[in-house]
Scaffold this motif. Structure first.
Motif, mmCIF file in Angstrom:
data_model
loop_
_atom_site.group_PDB
_atom_site.id
_atom_site.type_symbol
_atom_site.label_atom_id
_atom_site.label_comp_id
_atom_site.label_asym_id
_atom_site.label_seq_id
_atom_site.Cartn_x
_atom_site.Cartn_y
_atom_site.Cartn_z
ATOM 1 N N GLY A 131 0.414 -1.477 -0.301
ATOM 2 C CA GLY A 131 0.175 -0.272 0.048
ATOM 3 C C GLY A 131 1.252 0.968 0.090
ATOM 4 O O GLY A 131 0.400 2.189 -0.710
ATOM 5 N N LEU A 135 1.169 3.614 -3.162
ATOM 6 C CA LEU A 135 0.671 5.145 -3.052
ATOM 7 C C LEU A 135 1.819 6.054 -3.726
ATOM 8 O O LEU A 135 1.918 7.571 -3.798
ATOM 9 N N ASP A 284 5.245 -6.287 5.737
ATOM 10 C CA ASP A 284 5.073 -4.812 5.228
ATOM 11 C C ASP A 284 4.363 -4.377 6.871
ATOM 12 O O ASP A 284 3.317 -5.372 7.498
ATOM 13 N N GLU A 285 3.953 -3.861 7.150
ATOM 14 C CA GLU A 285 3.068 -3.202 8.798
ATOM 15 C C GLU A 285 3.533 -3.572 9.769
ATOM 16 O O GLU A 285 2.759 -4.237 10.259
ATOM 17 N N ASP A 332 5.557 7.826 5.987
ATOM 18 C CA ASP A 332 5.833 6.932 7.503
ATOM 19 C C ASP A 332 6.634 7.312 8.463
ATOM 20 O O ASP A 332 7.085 8.536 7.728
ATOM 21 N N HIS A 334 9.691 6.070 7.854
ATOM 22 C CA HIS A 334 10.724 5.482 8.005
ATOM 23 C C HIS A 334 11.210 6.265 7.260
ATOM 24 O O HIS A 334 12.659 6.618 7.556
ATOM 25 N N HIS A 370 0.664 5.548 8.296
ATOM 26 C CA HIS A 370 -0.451 4.483 7.735
ATOM 27 C C HIS A 370 -1.106 3.751 8.044
ATOM 28 O O HIS A 370 -0.875 2.472 7.306
ATOM 29 N N THR A 371 -1.192 3.639 9.040
ATOM 30 C CA THR A 371 -1.130 1.789 9.936
ATOM 31 C C THR A 371 -1.395 2.810 11.454
ATOM 32 O O THR A 371 -0.567 3.450 11.930
ATOM 33 N N VAL A 448 -4.702 8.615 6.739
ATOM 34 C CA VAL A 448 -4.524 8.326 4.908
ATOM 35 C C VAL A 448 -6.440 7.957 4.677
ATOM 36 O O VAL A 448 -6.615 7.362 3.121
ATOM 37 N N ASN A 477 -6.424 8.469 0.340
ATOM 38 C CA ASN A 477 -5.815 8.670 -0.780
ATOM 39 C C ASN A 477 -6.524 7.753 -1.896
ATOM 40 O O ASN A 477 -7.472 8.761 -1.882
ATOM 41 N N TYR A 566 -5.246 -9.153 9.870
ATOM 42 C CA TYR A 566 -5.834 -8.120 9.942
ATOM 43 C C TYR A 566 -7.473 -8.159 8.339
ATOM 44 O O TYR A 566 -7.618 -7.830 8.503
ATOM 45 N N ALA A 666 -5.907 0.898 7.350
ATOM 46 C CA ALA A 666 -5.844 2.380 7.654
ATOM 47 C C ALA A 666 -6.854 3.571 6.459
ATOM 48 O O ALA A 666 -7.462 3.848 6.635
ATOM 49 N N SER A 667 -6.745 2.481 5.095
ATOM 50 C CA SER A 667 -7.050 2.810 3.706
ATOM 51 C C SER A 667 -7.638 1.702 3.523
ATOM 52 O O SER A 667 -8.996 1.428 2.736
ATOM 53 N N GLY A 668 -6.969 1.494 2.307
ATOM 54 C CA GLY A 668 -6.555 0.571 1.342
ATOM 55 C C GLY A 668 -6.963 1.875 -0.161
ATOM 56 O O GLY A 668 -6.968 2.476 0.311
ATOM 57 N N THR A 669 -6.216 0.946 -0.925
ATOM 58 C CA THR A 669 -6.293 1.903 -2.290
ATOM 59 C C THR A 669 -6.836 0.574 -3.249
ATOM 60 O O THR A 669 -7.609 0.588 -4.608
HETATM 61 C C1 OAK Z 1 4.036 -0.207 5.256
HETATM 62 C C2 OAK Z 1 4.698 -0.189 6.461
HETATM 63 C C3 OAK Z 1 4.635 0.144 7.703
HETATM 64 C C4 OAK Z 1 3.584 1.481 7.524
HETATM 65 C C5 OAK Z 1 2.200 1.307 7.225
HETATM 66 C C6 OAK Z 1 2.764 0.086 5.908
HETATM 67 C C7 OAK Z 1 0.979 0.239 4.446
HETATM 68 O O1 OAK Z 1 2.031 0.359 3.705
HETATM 69 N N1 OAK Z 1 0.598 0.674 5.325
HETATM 70 C C8 OAK Z 1 -1.147 1.121 4.363
HETATM 71 O O2 OAK Z 1 -0.804 2.071 3.387
HETATM 72 C C9 OAK Z 1 -1.611 2.150 2.217
HETATM 73 C C10 OAK Z 1 -1.678 3.459 1.776
HETATM 74 O O3 OAK Z 1 -1.912 4.216 3.028
HETATM 75 C C11 OAK Z 1 -2.932 2.382 2.904
HETATM 76 O O4 OAK Z 1 -4.111 2.349 1.979
HETATM 77 C C12 OAK Z 1 -3.525 0.598 3.738
HETATM 78 O O5 OAK Z 1 -4.596 1.059 3.925
HETATM 79 C C13 OAK Z 1 -2.434 1.064 4.875
HETATM 80 O O6 OAK Z 1 -1.692 -1.082 5.533
#
Ligand code: OAK
Length: 835
Positions: A131, A135, A284-285, A332, A334, A370-371, A448, A477, A566, A666-669
């Motif tokens: 995600g 994005l 991821d996350e 985020d 990072h 983002h989470t 987001v 998003n 999740y 958080a959002s999903g795209t």
């Molecule tokens: C990845 C690593 C650490 C923190 C968050 C992420 C991540 O990919 N989160 C995702 O970001 C997307 C863009 O904002 C959202 O659409 C997703 O819901 C979210 O899980």
């Protein structure tokens, strides 16, 4: 406008001309002069490369003129800092944005080649996990399309996200050697290399003005070499730059070791340095406190900030105005060490005093979260952080001490609050909390999607919201319709354009005009025909690649995204088992035929996610071969889901599974990409699903499940999954089928960890949502039988997706956060095409 070219250099027609004969000539020319091949001995890859260079040539005019315009006008610029850019293949997207897709297709056909085949040939740069990385890629597309001066900064991983293979139903990871055949889209800029320091110690001293200063004596220095890729907007002259950094060894270090006669040491040193950008972390996350990951983060952040400062110096701009010149978005946490690194650069390298430096820094950064998953919150062991970045740790201590003073003033004697908000976690082993640093160092903080931004304020960042309510905002998003409609679904795009013109590609709200055609039977027929054709394409692909026959008339029910508990791919699996059980109990049951498609990668160290993949494949083995099913149910796990593959999948969906536990996504795209291609959504009230449902109308969305509030209440009240298991016979039977070994050749142990996690913990409330999900799926099956009605709803989904263009998201960022005006780029005609 002054030409950027010296007088005696001509831009040849063969490099800019866009008529069909020129394109063919240019293509053969590149095949000959760049690939050193002629048609008889050329491979498909040679042809791909020749075409890529032909297209790149046609970008260069715009790219160089954009660069020149920015150099000359020194406009305020967005710098998007992201550890991941999940770009997907370049060729098709560039053809769309240049408006050359059809003519190039024709040119290739004239030469006996298929553009589709050549597009397939491209190895995609998978420089992201999911995600967040995708994005970032949509956002740089929209920034260029909206003609915003912007630069994307990231890491040029030599190995991107792993390739997935499935062996005996299990995921196997293969390294992604995406650079193996070269990358025609990037330009190395070794002349713009920079140095990044690591480790060592600091020394205090008094400078010639009698001021207290600090010097950082590093243990090692690594070179950062930029690799630039042009990012062209849709039908504009703006081609911004994506600048990705590669780590290399510095000569000075090699030299020292060589002098000592330590050949091995020198070479070892070199490979150590180059390790920094070797590989993308595939989690991821969820975060792993690995030192190399922290080194990656600092490496690209330091290169990027130094690069920005250097650029201002070239433009004769004073660094006092850094925050006026750049708006830096932290994708985020990072890149969050940037807060400390910018302070260090301003204090130690450019002689600013603390207050001035802090004023600049906190007017520069904005942070996107983002989470909400706690396991994704980055915190670095203080010992590790301090030994890698001794100077930054001191700066962070100072930031923290001043910040906590502010908190004390606003909330006197609230010691618990101080402990929670401190940038340093002192509850046990000490850590640096990156989200806290991001909140303190940024002027804006956003979630987001609306729900996510609200939950951030109520939960994860609640203290920071109370401290700085004015910093908080939401930016929902969005995704780029260029890649995810025009390129991936040309049939649908052409049908839409034939009815309402093509303005929708840049102004997605114009899709609304489709509603005028709802009562047009012919249009509905054509719309349905397009969907069927696209489904047939995917069916053919699955037949060839997996040797599984699926029926394009069945309901294509797709869940494609990273595998995570999740996201509840296993809830989807429980539904499949339930349908299977119903048919077994009553083989003549009148069911709506369905094809269940899954795609997604599991983090290599995430055992439960890998077990979910194995479960899906095991269910597929049983369901697909059971004669009682009479082909009414099919299950396929699509291997190696990536951007290229996603482009095939979104257009073919009837039903999009967006079934995360409310409050977790958080959002999903992907939810947006499916919907804009006419899929109906079955989903929870989570992330952007809520806004999608609002936009398309609740009657055109299949809603089920607990709300985020109900989820937290249920947990607080002491949730017991056994209550659901014991009181719901269909649920019990579905789970028993898994635990009895029915899907594992009689082995009751294989899926035990998964079953136990559901029965004893069920952190993601699958059992609580099961009944509601099944009933909703029954409504879906019923609805699909009335195809007229379904098509109607599907058209409404497409027509009402305007809000979910990344152009809208970027406009929101511009208006509410960045405040960066657009800049027009002129491209002088260097040559006449011989049209
Ligand atoms: C990845 C690593 C650490 C923190 C968050 C992420 C991540 O990919 N989160 C995702 O970001 C997307 C863009 O904002 C959202 O659409 C997703 O819901 C979210 O899980």
């Amino acid at each position: 406008m002054v030409s950027i070219l010296p007088n005696n250099i001509q831009i040849e027609d063969d490099r800019t001309g866009i008529n069909i004969e020129t394109l063919k000539r240019a293509f053969l020319d590149n095949l000959f002069y760049i690939q050193a091949k002629f048609p008889k001995i050329s491979t498909k890859n040679d042809y791909y490369m020749a075409l890529a260079y032909t297209v790149r040539d046609r970008l260069l005019n715009r790219w160089l003129n954009t660069t020149e315009t920015y150099l000359e006008k020194a406009p305020r610029t967005v710098a998007y800092l992201s550890a991941e850019f999940l770009l997907g293949p370049h060729l098709g997207n560039n053809l769309i944005n240049l408006g050359l897709y059809n003519v190039v297709k024709q040119a290739m056909e004239d030469l006996g080649l298929s553009l589709t085949d050549l597009l397939e040939q491209e190895e995609e740069p998978g420089l992201g996990n999911g995600g967040l990385g995708r994005l970032a890629a949509c956002y740089i597309d929209s920034l260029a399309t909206l003609e915003i001066p912007a630069i994307g900064y990231g890491i040029r991983y030599e190995y991107g996200i792993f390739d997935q293979e499935i062996k005996d139903g299990w995921q196997v990871e293969i390294t992604d050697k995406w650079l193996r055949y070269g990358n025609p889209w990037e330009v190395a800029r070794p002349e713009a290399e920079l140095e990044v320091k690591f480790g060592g110690h600091t020394e205090d001293f008094i400078d010639e003005h009698g001021r207290y200063r600090v010097k950082w004596i590093p243990f090692k220095v690594v070179k950062g070499v930029p690799y630039d890729t042009p990012i062209l907007g849709f039908q504009t002259n703006t081609a911004n730059t994506l600048r990705l950094w590669k780590a290399e060894a510095t000569e000075s270090f090699d030299f020292e070791a060589f002098n000592k006669g330590d050949y091995f040491g020198a070479v070892h040193e070199k490979s150590e340095s180059e390790n920094i950008t070797k590989v993308l972390y595939p989690n991821d996350e969820s975060y792993e406190g690995k030192q190399l990951r922290l080194e990656q983060q600092f490496f690209f952040v330091s290169c990027s900030l130094q690069d920005m400062i250097r650029m201002m110096q070239v433009q004769n701009l004073t660094l006092e105005r850094f925050h006026e010149h750049y708006a830096i978005q932290l994708n985020d946490t990072h890149p969050t060490i940037a807060v400390a690194e910018l302070m260090r650069l301003l204090l130690d390298e450019h002689g600013f005093d603390w207050d001035k430096a802090w004023n600049i820094t906190t007017k520069t950064f904005a942070y996107t979260n983002h989470t909400l998953l706690p396991e994704a919150l980055e915190r670095w062991s203080l010992n590790m952080f301090g030994s890698l970045f001794p100077r930054h740790l001191k700066i962070i201590y100072e930031i923290n001490s001043r910040f906590l003073d502010e908190v004390r003033i606003k909330f006197p004697d609230d010691f618990d609050r101080l402990r929670r908000m401190s940038i340093i976690d002192e509850s046990g082993e000490r850590y640096v909390r990156m989200a806290n640093l991001a909140c303190v160092g940024s002027f804006a903080i956003n979630g987001v999607a609306e729900l996510h931004s609200e939950l951030l304020k109520k939960t994860t960042l609640h203290d920071f919201y109370e401290m700085y309510p004015e910093k908080f905002t939401n930016v929902t998003n969005g995704v780029t319709p260029r890649r995810f409609m025009v390129l991936s679904n040309p049939r649908l795009a052409n049908l839409i354009t034939s009815k309402i013109g093509d303005s929708w590609v840049k102004n997605l709200d114009d899709l609304r005009k489709l509603e005028n055609f709802l009562y047009d039977t012919n249009f509905r027929k054509e719309f349905h025909k397009v969907k069927q054709e696209v489904k047939q394409d995917l069916a053919n692909y699955i037949q060839t690649s997996y040797n599984i026959t699926i029926d394009p008339n069945s309901l294509f029910d797709i869940q494609a995204k990273r595998i995570h508990e999740y996201k509840r791919q296993h809830l989807n699996a429980l539904h499949i088992i339930t349908l299977y059980n119903r048919i077994k109990a009553n083989p003549n049951l009148d069911v709506t035929p369905r094809t269940f498609l899954f795609g997604g990668k599991a983090a290599p160290g995430y055992y439960m996610a890998k077990l979910i993949i194995k479960l899906i494949n095991s269910i597929a083995d049983v369901v697909n071969t059971d004669p009682d099913m009479r082909d009414r149910l099919k299950v396929v796990f699509l291997t190696d889901y990536n951007v290229k593959f996603a482009q095939r999948v979104y257009p073919a969906a009837d039903l999009s599974e967006q079934i995360s536990t409310a409050g977790k996504e958080a959002s999903g795209t992907g939810n947006m990409k499916f919907s804009m291609n006419g899929a109906l959504t079955i989903g929870t009230l989570d992330g952007a699903n809520i806004e999608i449902r609002e936009a398309v109308g609740e009657e055109n969305f299949f809603l089920f499940g607990l709300t985020a509030q109900e989820v937290s209440q249920k947990k607080a009240a002491g949730y017991n999954p056994w209550d659901y298991y014991n009181s719901n016979p269909e649920l019990k039977l579905a789970i028993d089928r898994i635990s009895s070994g029915f899907f594992s050749h009689g082995d009751p142990n294989l899926f035990k960890p998964l079953v136990d996690s559901l029965l004893y913990r069920d952190d993601y409330l699958l059992l609580a949502d099961y009944q509601s999900y099944i009933e909703c799926q029954d409504r879906v099956s019923q609805a699909y039988r009335d195809r007229e009605k379904w098509v109607w709803m599907s058209i409404l989904n497409v027509a009402r997706m305007g809000k979910f263009s990344s152009d809208r998201s970027i406009s929101d960022y511009l208006k509410n956060i960045w405040k960066v005006p657009s800049v027009k780029v002129d491209v002088p005609e260097y040559s006449q095409s011989n049209d």
